[in-house]
Design a protein around this motif. Structure first.
Motif, short mmCIF file in Angstrom:
data_model
loop_
_atom_site.label_atom_id
_atom_site.label_comp_id
_atom_site.label_asym_id
_atom_site.label_seq_id
_atom_site.Cartn_x
_atom_site.Cartn_y
_atom_site.Cartn_z
N GLY A 2 0.82 -1.21 0.00
CA GLY A 2 0.00 0.00 0.00
C GLY A 2 0.85 1.26 0.00
N LEU A 3 0.19 2.38 -0.03
CA LEU A 3 0.85 3.68 -0.01
C LEU A 3 0.73 4.31 1.37
CD1 LEU A 3 -0.40 5.16 -3.42
CD2 LEU A 3 1.80 4.05 -2.94
N VAL A 4 1.71 5.14 1.71
CA VAL A 4 1.70 5.84 2.97
C VAL A 4 2.11 7.30 2.72
CG1 VAL A 4 4.08 5.10 3.46
CG2 VAL A 4 2.63 5.89 5.32
N ALA A 5 1.45 8.22 3.40
CA ALA A 5 1.75 9.64 3.28
C ALA A 5 1.67 10.26 4.66
CB ALA A 5 0.78 10.34 2.33
N GLY A 6 2.53 11.25 4.92
CA GLY A 6 2.53 11.84 6.25
C GLY A 6 3.11 13.24 6.25
N ALA A 7 2.93 13.91 7.40
CA ALA A 7 3.45 15.25 7.61
C ALA A 7 3.75 15.41 9.09
CB ALA A 7 2.44 16.31 7.15
N GLY A 8 4.58 16.41 9.40
CA GLY A 8 4.91 16.61 10.80
C GLY A 8 5.64 17.92 11.04
N ILE A 9 5.88 18.19 12.32
CA ILE A 9 6.63 19.36 12.75
C ILE A 9 7.69 18.89 13.73
CG2 ILE A 9 4.93 19.88 14.57
CD1 ILE A 9 5.64 22.86 14.14
N GLY A 10 8.90 19.45 13.61
CA GLY A 10 10.01 18.99 14.44
C GLY A 10 10.86 20.12 14.96
#
Length: 247
Positions: A83-91
């Motif tokens: 499958g596909l995976v997508a993400g975002a974040g703050i660091g």
């Protein structure tokens, strides 16, 4: 008489002014205090944003009926599509070596197929369903060093996963309802970033994610029947993305 009064008034005024001038001359000037300006507040210093896209290969499952009993055999010949995976974040960069971030990732629907034994002799059914997942992870990283604009790193994280099963079908027996479940989740990873500019980095990494257990609801046509669980689901991911430093 008026002239005399006028002269006396002028004399008194002159004496008063002379006394005030002399007193003022004797007073010391107030000390001069030099105030240093406050340092400017840096908004965004040390923070970064990230976004990732990738592919996930899944393993685990081991479908069985809840609760597991000796009369409830497990699925066999199980297969989970990639499958596909997508993400975002703050660091945030704590120093030159250590950083951390909070990320949200979505694993798109992946199809699980397996066989389940029937009660009749030499009988089996084909069971299929889709599962998807959201993960919320707090991650920490160690940047090993930088060579020719490349910075390899290792990392790990922990958080939670929301797994949802849907679209259950079977060639014989009951079709189970959709269900969502929250689990503890963790990950380990290794990767490298490449400097594109002073603020922008290209990132590529391998990540192993433990998603926990998924389960179905009770059958839609027979609510008294036990649901099905799928244990020890893992995702092995290859991801690419961008990191943008806000400072």
């Amino acid at each position: 008489m008026r002239k005399l009064a006028k002269r006396v008034s002028l004399s008194v005024f002159a004496v008063a002014m002379s006394t005030a001038a002399a007193f003022a001359a004797d007073m010391q000037a107030p000390p001069f205090v030099e105030y240093e300006p406050l340092p400017p507040v840096e908004i965004g210093s040390g923070w970064y944003l990230r976004g990732d896209l990738g592919a996930a290969a899944y393993s685990g499952g081991h479908g069985s009926w809840l609760p597991v009993a000796s009369a409830d055999p497990e699925f066999y010949n199980e297969h989970i599509e990639n499958g596909l995976v997508a993400g975002a974040g703050i660091g945030y960069y704590f120093n030159e070596k250590l950083r951390g971030d909070l990320t949200v990732d979505y694993h798109g629907k992946a199809k699980l197929t397996g066989n389940a034994p029937c009660t009749e002799l030499n009988c089996s059914t084909i069971e299929t369903l889709n599962f998807s997942a959201w993960t919320l992870m707090l991650n920490g990283y160690y940047d090993i060093g930088t060579w020719n604009s490349m910075t390899p790193y290792i990392g790990a994280g922990a958080g939670m996963a929301y797994l949802r099963t849907s679209d259950y079908t079977t060639t014989k027996g009951y079709a189970f309802g959709d269900y969502g479940k929250v689990n503890f989740a963790w990950n380990v990873m290794a990767g490298a970033s490449f400097d594109i500019s002073d603020r922008l980095k290209f990132d590529t990494n391998y990540r192993l994610v433990s998603l926990g257990t998924a389960r179905t609801d009770h059958p839609t046509t027979n609510p008294s029947e036990n649901p099905v669980k799928f244990e020890n689901l893992y995702a092995q991911e290859i991801r690419v993305g961008l990191r943008y430093d806000l400072n």
